[in-house]
Scaffold this motif. Structure first.
Motif, short mmCIF file in Angstrom:
data_model
loop_
_atom_site.label_atom_id
_atom_site.label_comp_id
_atom_site.label_asym_id
_atom_site.label_seq_id
_atom_site.Cartn_x
_atom_site.Cartn_y
_atom_site.Cartn_z
N ASP B 193 0.74 -1.39 0.08
CA ASP B 193 -0.02 -0.03 -0.09
C ASP B 193 0.97 1.33 -0.11
O ASP B 193 0.60 2.25 -0.63
CB ASP B 193 -0.93 -0.16 1.32
N PHE B 194 1.81 1.28 1.00
CA PHE B 194 2.69 2.53 0.96
C PHE B 194 3.52 2.48 -0.29
O PHE B 194 3.47 3.73 -0.95
CB PHE B 194 3.77 1.95 1.88
N LEU B 195 4.00 1.36 -1.11
CA LEU B 195 4.42 1.52 -2.31
C LEU B 195 3.64 2.25 -3.33
O LEU B 195 3.91 3.11 -4.08
CB LEU B 195 5.19 0.23 -2.91
N ASN B 196 2.55 1.82 -3.15
CA ASN B 196 1.41 2.18 -4.47
C ASN B 196 1.28 3.77 -4.15
O ASN B 196 1.03 4.52 -5.09
CB ASN B 196 0.19 1.23 -4.34
N GLN B 197 1.15 4.12 -2.94
CA GLN B 197 0.93 5.32 -2.60
C GLN B 197 2.09 6.29 -3.18
O GLN B 197 2.02 7.42 -4.02
CB GLN B 197 0.81 5.72 -1.02
N LYS B 198 3.15 5.81 -3.20
CA LYS B 198 4.33 6.76 -3.55
C LYS B 198 4.66 6.85 -4.80
O LYS B 198 5.05 7.56 -5.47
CB LYS B 198 5.49 5.99 -2.79
#
Lengths: 121, 280
Positions: B193-198
């Motif tokens: 999720d963090f990666l997708n946000q970034k």
């Protein structure tokens, strides 16, 4: 004769009860006033102190509080603390690695006790 | 005046000790309540009960040998009493051992309510059986009667208790592995999720993570397959009495294989995390 003997017997003497002297306090008004003020100040200070201690404790997070779920912790992450936040997962992964290393699928230490059922003689 | 000073100091001492004590009492509210009985304590109980049984068994063997060498009525009576004590200690041992297994099971987090509940009810029925059985050994029972009551235990242990113990031990291992896999999944999902946000913000690139997802996903699938196979195998413990001896080791094999996969998952997830940190 018997009567005389009886008369001659010493009368039972009860031991004198010592008088309990109650302490007398002769305070002048000034001393009492001073003592009263001192006590009042102490009580007020102690109350303030206890309130402060209580309020600090209510703010403190208990040590056994559950670790917040990752989803909750990620939404409001400010850019400056991202690396620090991610470090939590590194610690968790290290802990999980230890758990894997300690896995014993046979549960050796909990194996059923060896028992001889053949009881006879 | 001196007495007044004394009185004031005594008063101050009393008041300050009152506040000190009350503050300590309040501090106790924040200390976590001791749960008391945990798997460690239950295991210690089991070890202690086992030592009692071992002592009783040694005493039984000694008295039996002495009687067999010199079969007098007195020595027979001594052997009878030692047998009675040993048999009672053995029922206690079963009961305490089953309780230790149950307590350990209660602390395993990767289990559903049904999985835990099923194992609990089976273990509980055995605990009750051994508790009842112990009360059947009456102090003035003859030796032959003691042997007869003892014969029930062997039959019970081999046909019912042992499969239930094996099932419970398997459930502990299964729960531990599922728990570790789920914890990894939670971390993995969070990082994804963090990666997708970034990536959406243009801070990070999706390459090479999109390929890594496949490898991590495949490891997770293998783990789930192993769990499923192990679960199917262990169910035969109660449904197929012909394969009762081979069922437990067979059900453990997929769990044993999963350890390699769990290590791989841990390495992959750590690598994924490191790569994200390096790109930030």
């Amino acid at each position: 004769m018997n009567d005389q003997d009886q008369n001659q017997q010493p009368a039972q003497v009860t031991p004198p009860v010592p008088e309990v002297k109650k302490p007398k306090f002769n305070f002048d008004k000034k001393t009492l006033k001073m003592a009263g003020i001192a006590i009042a100040i102490f009580l007020v200070l102690a109350l303030i102190l206890s309130f402060i201690v209580k309020s600090i404790r209510s703010i403190k997070v208990p040590s056994d509080s559950p670790i917040p779920t990752p989803q909750e912790s990620f939404e409001p992450v400010p850019v400056s603390t991202e690396s620090g936040e991610l470090n939590i997962y590194r610690v968790q992964l290290r802990d999980l690695k230890t758990q894997i290393d300690n896995l014993d699928v046979d549960q050796s230490y909990l194996k059923p006790p060896a028992i001889n059922f053949k009881i006879n003689f | 005046m001196k007495s007044l000073v004394k009185m004031i100091s005594v008063f101050f001492l009393l008041v300050s000790s009152f506040f000190f004590l009350t503050s300590n009492a309040n501090a106790q509210d924040f200390t976590p309540i001791e749960s008391g009985f945990n798997s460690q304590k239950a295991y210690e109980d089991y070890v202690y009960t086992r030592s009692l049984y071992d002592t009783a068994y040694r005493d039984y063997e000694i008295k039996k040998d002495v009687y067999l060498k010199n079969p007098t009525l007195t020595l027979k009576e001594e052997a009878r009493v030692a047998t009675l004590e040993m048999l009672r200690a053995r029922d206690d041992l079963h009961r305490v051992y089953l309780t230790a297994v149950r307590t350990k099971l209660s602390e395993i987090k990767g289990l559903t309510i049904d999985e835990r509940g099923g194992a609990f009810s089976r273990l509980d029925s055995e605990v009750i059986w051994y508790t009842d059985h112990k009360s059947r050994y009456i102090a003035n029972e003859t030796v032959d009667e003691l042997f007869r009551i003892n014969a029930d235990v062997e039959a019970r242990y081999k046909t019912k208790t042992l499969p239930i113990i094996q099932d419970a031990l398997w459930t502990i291992s299964y729960g531990q592995e599922v728990g570790i896999r789920q914890d990894h999944e939670t971390i993995y999902k969070t990082l994804t999720d963090f990666l997708n946000q970034k990536v959406a913000l243009g801070v990070l690139r999706i390459d090479p993570f999109n390929r890594w997802f496949l490898d991590i996903g495949a490891t997770l699938i293998t783990l789930q397959k192993n769990e499923s196979t192990a679960k199917t195998n262990i169910q035969k413990l109660f449904s197929d009495k012909n394969v009762i001896n081979s069922t437990y080791p067979k059900a453990l094999t997929p769990l044993r294989n999963s350890i390699t996969e769990l290590n791989k998952l841990n390495r992959f997830t750590t690598e994924f995390l490191t790569a994200i940190e390096n790109q930030i």
